[in-house]
Each structure stands twice: as structure tokens, then as C-alpha cells.
Design an enzyme around this catalytic site. Structure first.
Site: not given
Length: 544
Positions: A60, A110, A277, A335
């Protein structure tokens, strides 16, 4: 004394570490694959070679952080690596069937830069009970964020929040509760919040809006650049971050087709497989349609655990894996799987249970992140993950009723292809392998043939050795549970000689031994009639 019904407990108590593997002993590879994030501590050839030998099947590349120079170094070094049986193989293509997954940054929200943060390392302290204003106008971006006013780079922030909504900063390190919203404004309305807990914030920290409906695009401008660049490097998978709906998947696939034309790819050359995802409430709400449009799914538990109540992440993981198994599409669990091994040579017991349960749930692959990208023990992490997988898979076969009623049998029934002749042949092969306690299933495949994927979808408990004509096909099959591709060995071999030669090659690679039962399955082409399926059950002959 009455014997425990858990008859494998004595086996567990007597278990010893697996002996060091070699090229001349029988090799029963794990069925669940390992995807590893490669970064500064693992990108150099010697370490990457050890990772490949230890079980990494897919590299990845995290495009949220990686530079072009780093990506090119990692791809170059991966392609220099040899797999476990590389020394026994003649052509360069089959020495290392390892795929590359490009993970996009994705569209994201953000904070702005902190006021006076010239070094990029400054922080501000927010105090619980205080009030803070969130702004989206450019003048706040220019002046910088402070303890009382933050710039957020999403102009429609005020349109997707209501009083009582939560805003999570820096992966939930600081949580805000919305008190009021300037909802009358079309753009750039301010949002006033109460600070729920004290914490430090850095510049450009991420912002999550749990349960909020946003209109963020499927790809950011950076994603488009990265995907096109990745296609020039022949990446095998694109993991699309923050997918919210099926149209987003379709948009990315259309864009990849446009890129293929622009860079002059052969029209018959496969595009990267698209892995969506799942990391938001919107993605869960639209999951069925997302799954239908995707080539595979990643359970991205990091952001998912921020976007939905964290105690429900495990439930979502199980539902997602079951749905992917039913559709016959690969699913990666990601994760914090062995996160403590970034600093320690052994994982926590909870992490071991986490990896084991992903295997029990039916994941095609499990993923390492920072553990192998920047941790102190990247090789030890992969070795440990392989050992956990091996232990879980052996236990699942021995005690299936304690694991998952569908483990090893599969729930592959929702796909429109399950009634096809090819799907029926795959199911028959898996049934025969189970009944005969076969050591492996050999699939004789051709370009664009779906048979290997159908065999994997039926979840046999033995390796699926797939003979394929091209390295690209091999790399795009390696994510699927149980599939171990072999490149080019049967190219140009006549139909009636292929099964015997496949058995000899697989035996030489250590997948089984003389006297073992094997199942051979394939699709054969005949002139003037439709292609037909072939299945043989046989014993590996004893050499004279």
C-alpha cells in the site's frame, strides 16, 4: 475426568512455533492475505525483501504522505524482490507476484494554519467549556486560526450542521458541540460551538462531521493527479478514500478510463481495480449500491470510528464483510490491527484477537499501516500477522461452529453470476475439494476469466493455485482469499497436457506432495462450440 468439549485446547497447549520455511518442504500458505503500508522504515530493498518473504502480498502506498520520489523508490524495490519460491522459477514475472495499491488522500475537510505558525510545529490549547467560532471565509484563512476562532476549509460547513451536532477535530482529540449556525447565508456562514474537552491542536488538523451530509467531490484535485500518475506506474488497485455514494465510484472509474486514453494505454489492458473505502456514515447508508459499483471494499476503521459511535465499528465490520462475501468481492480490514508493534516487538492480546476475528469474519485481507510504514519492527509485524492468520485459519477449520457458520462454506449467492455455468463449476470444485480433503485446487485460467474469483468466492479451506497468462492478471487476483497465482507456466501448452503439467509445477513449488488429492478445474475452448468447463479429481502421482 470428563474430557473438555473444546478438544483443541490440548493442541493449543502443546503448540510450538512453526519451523523456518524453506523451498524444499511442503508449503501450505495462509489463505487470508496481508496488505502492508510501505514507508520510511520499510522502503529500502533489504527490508522490503524480508517483508515479501514473510508474507506481504500487496504494497500500500499512502498518497496522503508519500512524495513522487518515495513512491518510485518503493515500486522499484518491490519489483526487485523475489517471493518465497523465486529461486525455483525461471522467468522474471513469476519471481514476485506482488501488487501495488494506491491509497488516495480523498476529499477532506481541514482546519487552516495557526496564526503565527511559521515552523509548522506550533499548537494551540482549547479549554473545556469554552466557546469557539468556526469560519469559512478566506480572510480567516489569511489571518490564521486562534484559540477562539478557527478557519475550516469547507464553505458549506454551516449548511450541514445544526445545533447539537458534533464537530471532531484531529481524529476526535477535541470534540465540539454546535450551539448556533448562520444558516441564512448561502455560503461561508459561521458556526459557534462549545468545547467539550480540553486538548491541543496543530495547523491543518483534520475535521470530521459525524452523521452530516456533505457535498464533497469524489476526488480532490490532488487525487486526480495521483491516480493518473499511479496509472503510468501500472498500479494494480486504487483505494478511493471517503467514498459517500455509488455515483462517486462511477465518477472515479470514468476518470480512470479517461486517464488510460490520455496516457496511451492499450484498450485491452486492465484498469486498476477500484477498492472503495468505507469510512463515513454516508458510505454505510449507501453501502449496497457502493458495493455493486466497486471491485472491492476496505473497512477503513480509523475515520469510521470517528464518524460513527466507536462501539459500533465492530458491528459495521461484520456486516460489511458478510455483504462482500455474499457478493463474491474482496474485502480488506484496515487500521490499528497491530499498532503497538510500531514500538514493541510483540502485539497486545487485544490486537491478536482483532486480527483473528477479521479472519473468522471472512476478510480476504488484513492490513498494516504505521506498524510497517514507520515502526521499529516492520518485518516482525508481518511475521506475527502471518502466524495469527495461520492459527486462526487452522482453528476455524477444526472448530467451525465456534467461529462462523459460513466460514469455509461461503455465502456467495447475491451476485448475478452465481447461476452461471462458470460459477457452478467453481462450486463443484470446492465441494469436491472438501469431500476429498484435497490439498489444493488448481485453476487453469485464461485472460479475463472469472473462474478463479468464483472459486475464491466459494471459500475453500485449501490454497487455490491459479495458472494465469500474464503478470497483471496475477497481481489483480492476489488480493482474493486463497488465490496464489503462477504466471505463464502453461502458455502455449496444449489443452490435454495442461492439467498434468500444472500438477507438476505446483508440486515443485511445494503446495502439495506425492499422494495428495488435488482438484483441477478450468474452462476449455473448443472450435465451433461454446467453451466448456472441466474438472478433475486426482492424486499427485508418485515419481518413479
Amino acid at each position: 475426568m470428563k474430557r473438555s468439549v473444546f478438544s483443541t485446547l490440548s493442541d493449543i497447549a502443546l503448540a510450538k512455533p512453526a519451523p523456518e520455511s524453506s523451498n524444499d518442504r511442503k508449503w501450505t500458505p495462509q489463505l487470508t492475505k496481508i496488505v502492508s503500508t510501505i514507508g520510511p522504515t520499510s522502503e529500502q530493498f533489504p527490508v522490503l525483501q524480508d517483508l515479501v518473504r514473510s508474507g506481504v502480498r500487496i504494497m500500500r502506498l499512502n498518497f496522503s504522505h508519500a512524495t513522487v520520489e518515495e513512491v518510485e523508490l518503493r515500486i522499484k524495490n518491490l519489483r526487485l524482490c523475489e517471493g518465497k519460491h523465486g529461486a525455483n522459477l525461471s522467468s522474471s514475472d513469476d519471481k514476485n507476484v506482488r501488487a501495488v495499491l494506491l491509497d488516495t488522500r480523498g476529499p477532506e475537510i481541514r482546519m487552516g494554519k495557526l496564526q503565527g505558525d511559521h515552523s509548522g510545529h506550533e499548537t494551540i490549547q482549547l479549554e473545556a467549556g469554552g466557546t469557539i467560532n468556526l469560519h469559512t471565509t478566506e480572510n480567516w484563512a489569511d489571518s490564521g486560526s486562534t484559540e477562539t476562532d478557527l478557519f475550516i476549509d469547507y464553505p458549506k460547513l454551516h449548511k450541514c450542521l445544526d445545533p447539537g451536532s458534533k464537530v471532531l477535530l484531529d481524529d476526535g482529540a477535541v470534540i465540539l458541540t454546535v450551539q448556533s449556525v448562520e444558516s441564512a447565508k448561502e455560503f461561508c456562514g459561521s458556526v459557534t460551538c462549545t468545547i467539550d474537552n480540553s486538548g491541543d491542536l496543530r495547523s491543518r488538523a483534520g475535521v470530521n462531521l459525524p452523521g452530516a451530509e456533505t457535498d464533497l467531490p469524489a476526488m480532490s484535485a490532488k487525487d486526480k493527479v495521483d491516480i493518473k500518475y499511479g496509472m503510468t506506474k501500472d498500479v494494480d488497485y486504487v483505494a478511493a478514500s471517503f467514498i459517500q455514494n455509488a455515483e462517486g465510484v462511477r465518477e472515479i472509474r470514468r476518470y480512470m478510463k479517461e486517464c488510460a486514453e490520455e496516457i496511451g494505454m492499450d484498450s485491452n489492458y486492465p484498469l486498476p481495480l477500484l477498492i472503495s473505502k468505507i469510512e463515513s456514515a454516508s458510505a454505510l447508508k449507501n453501502f449496497d449500491s457502493i458495493l455493486e459499483e466497486s471491485d472491492g471494499i476496505m473497512v477503513a476503521r480509523g475515520d469510521l470510528g470517528v464518524e460513527i459511535p466507536i462501539h459500533l465499528v465492530t458491528n459495521a465490520q461484520k456486516e460489511i464483510i458478510a455483504a462482500c462475501n455474499a457478493a463474491g468481492k474482496p474485502v480488506i480490514v484496515a487500521t490499528q490491527m497491530l499498532e503497538s508493534m510500531a514500538k514493541n516487538p510483540r502485539p497486545t492480546r487485544a490486537e491478536v484477537s482483532d486480527v483473528s476475528n477479521a479472519v473468522f469474519d471472512g476478510a480476504d485481507a488484513v492490513m498494516t499501516s504505521g506498524e510497517t510504514a514507520k515502526g521499529k519492527y516492520p518485518v516482525e509485524t508481518v511475521i506475527m500477522m502471518n502466524e495469527i492468520i495461520q492459527g486462526a485459519e487452522k482453528f476455524a477449520v477444526a472448530r467451525p461452529h465456534l467461529v462462523n457458520p459460513n466460514y469455509g462454506g461461503g455465502v456467495f449467492f447475491k451476485s448475478s453470476d452465481t447461476g452461471s455455468a462458470m460459477s457452478s463449476i467453481a462450486k463443484a470444485a470446492v465441494t469436491a475439494a472438501t469431500k476429498r480433503n484435497a490439498a489444493a485446487i488448481l485453476v487453469l485460467s485464461s485472460e479475463k476469466c472469472k473462474l478463479p474469483r468464483f472459486v475464491s468466492a466459494n471459500r475453500p479451506n485449501v490454497p487455490i493455485i491459479v495458472f494465469v497468462p500474464s503478470a497483471k492478471m496475477a497481481r489483480q487476483l492476489i488480493l482474493f482469499r486463497g488465490i496464489h497465482p503462477v504466471v505463464g507456466k502453461l502458455n502455449g501448452i496444449s489443452t490435454h497436457k495442461r492439467p498434468a503439467m500444472a500438477i507438476n509445477y505446483a508440486k515443485d513449488m511445494g503446495f502439495f506432495e506425492e499422494g495428495d488429492d488435488v482438484v483441477v478445474v478450468g474452462i476449455e475452448a473448443e472450435e465451433n462450440i461454446e467453451d466448456f468447463g472441466m474438472m478433475k479429481v486426482t492424486k499427485v502421482p508418485i515419481s518413479l
